[in-house]
Structure formats: structure tokens, C-alpha cells
Motif scaffolding. Structure first.
Motif, PDB file in Angstrom:
ATOM      1  N   TRP A  33       0.837  -1.199   0.000  1.00  0.00           N
ATOM      2  CA  TRP A  33       0.000   0.000   0.000  1.00  0.00           C
ATOM      3  C   TRP A  33       0.877   1.256   0.000  1.00  0.00           C
ATOM      4  N   SER A  43       3.787   1.488  -1.361  1.00  0.00           N
ATOM      5  CA  SER A  43       4.269   1.607  -2.748  1.00  0.00           C
ATOM      6  C   SER A  43       3.202   2.233  -3.640  1.00  0.00           C
ATOM      7  N   HIS A  44       1.932   1.842  -3.436  1.00  0.00           N
ATOM      8  CA  HIS A  44       0.818   2.440  -4.197  1.00  0.00           C
ATOM      9  C   HIS A  44       0.773   3.950  -3.976  1.00  0.00           C
ATOM     10  N   ASP A  74       3.746   5.581  -5.700  1.00  0.00           N
ATOM     11  CA  ASP A  74       3.540   5.571  -7.153  1.00  0.00           C
ATOM     12  C   ASP A  74       2.546   6.642  -7.593  1.00  0.00           C
ATOM     13  N   ASN A  75       1.718   7.113  -6.647  1.00  0.00           N
ATOM     14  CA  ASN A  75       0.715   8.132  -6.943  1.00  0.00           C
ATOM     15  C   ASN A  75       1.102   9.503  -6.392  1.00  0.00           C
ATOM     16  N   HIS A  78      -6.755  -0.118   3.137  1.00  0.00           N
ATOM     17  CA  HIS A  78      -6.339  -0.070   1.739  1.00  0.00           C
ATOM     18  C   HIS A  78      -7.119   0.962   0.923  1.00  0.00           C
ATOM     19  N   PRO A 124      -7.610   3.719  -1.720  1.00  0.00           N
ATOM     20  CA  PRO A 124      -6.896   4.169  -2.924  1.00  0.00           C
ATOM     21  C   PRO A 124      -6.443   5.633  -2.803  1.00  0.00           C
ATOM     22  N   PRO A 151      -5.840  -1.458  -3.265  1.00  0.00           N
ATOM     23  CA  PRO A 151      -4.408  -1.160  -3.349  1.00  0.00           C
ATOM     24  C   PRO A 151      -3.617  -1.848  -2.232  1.00  0.00           C
ATOM     25  N   GLU A 209      -3.540  -6.589  -4.352  1.00  0.00           N
ATOM     26  CA  GLU A 209      -3.727  -7.044  -5.726  1.00  0.00           C
ATOM     27  C   GLU A 209      -3.077  -8.411  -5.910  1.00  0.00           C
TER      28      GLU A 209
END
Length: 146
Positions: A38, A40-41, A44-45, A86, A88, A114, A117
Motif C-alpha cells: 500500500w 508503494s501504491h 507511485d501516486n 487499503h 486508494p 491497493p 492485488e
């Protein structure tokens, strides 16, 4: 010419300021792999994550006002609002536009959210906002995908 350079400098300066990432503190257990996914998500955003490894997540959640019914494995904090589980990145941005919310949560650990997955399966889940009066409201809904 000098005025143009000063104006150009101010413009570039304002662009870099606008591009600064939002900082979120994430509290997690040391052994949790989905928490790292999470994080990393979020990165990445465009989020800057300050990672806090905790020994007592229940105490963290209680201190931040996360109700047990909305609980998940990790807890983030951004601008005084909690982000439980989690959620998003896009829904964190939605939550920030609602200052009456104490926070937002994805209860449990739904597959496909997120950080969760695994394959092409996604459980249906909701992102739930909690307001200062304790009322819950749905911020977003994600349908099942098989």
C-alpha cells in the motif's frame, strides 16, 4: 528583460511548489507485506510516505479515533485525518476536500484493493468516510471483478 526573468523565475518557483508531494504518515506492523505494498501504491501516486513501524497498532488506532468496525491492518494520517486500510490514493485526495471528515477507511482487507492485488480478482468494497459526529458515508464504491 530583467522583469521577464523575474516573472519566469516566479512561475517556475510556483510550479515546483505545486508539484511538492503530499506527505502521509503510515503506521504499520513490521511483518505486514500488504502494508508495504500500500505504501508503494501511495508513492507511485505522488505521495511522500513517512513510515512508522509500530508494536501496538490497536493503541495507534484508538489514539487516532479509528472505530473498530472500520479497522484494517495499517493506519495513515494526513493533515490530521486518518486513512485506515487499503484506501486508494484517489480517495485520499477526495477525503482531503471534505474537512468535516475525521478520516476514511476500507474496512478489512478486500482483494484487489491497493496493496491487496493478487491476480485479476477484486472483491466489492467501499471507502467509508467518518464525520466528526460519528456518522459514516460512502466516499467511493468499487464493484467485484472476476
Amino acid at each position: 528583460m530583467r522583469q521577464l526573468l523575474v516573472l519566469a523565475g516566479l512561475f517556475v518557483s510556483s510550479l515546483s511548489f505545486a508539484a511538492d508531494p503530499l506527505t502521509i504518515d503510515v503506521h504499520r506492523d513490521a511483518n505486514c507485506g500488504c502494508c508495504k505494498a500500500w505504501i508503494s501504491h501511495l508513492q507511485d501516486n505522488g505521495f511522500k510516505v513517512v513510515d512508522h513501524v509500530e508494536t501496538d497498532m490497536s493503541a495507534v488506532k484508538q489514539r487516532l479515533g479509528v472505530p473498530p468496525r472500520l479497522s484494517s491492518c495499517h493506519t495513515g494520517v494526513i493533515n490530521g485525518q486518518f486513512v485506515e486500510g487499503h484506501v486508494p490514493a484517489a480517495d485520499i485526495l477526495k477525503m482531503r476536500k471534505q474537512p468535516d471528515l475525521l478520516g476514511a477507511a476500507v474496512p478489512g482487507m478486500p482483494a484487489g484493493s491497493p496493496g491487496m492485488e493478487y491476480g485479476n480478482v477484486r472483491d466489492a468494497y467501499q471507502v467509508i468516510g467518518l464525520d466528526k459526529q460519528g456518522a459514516e458515508r460512502v466516499i467511493s464504491e468499487y464493484p467485484t471483478i472476476e
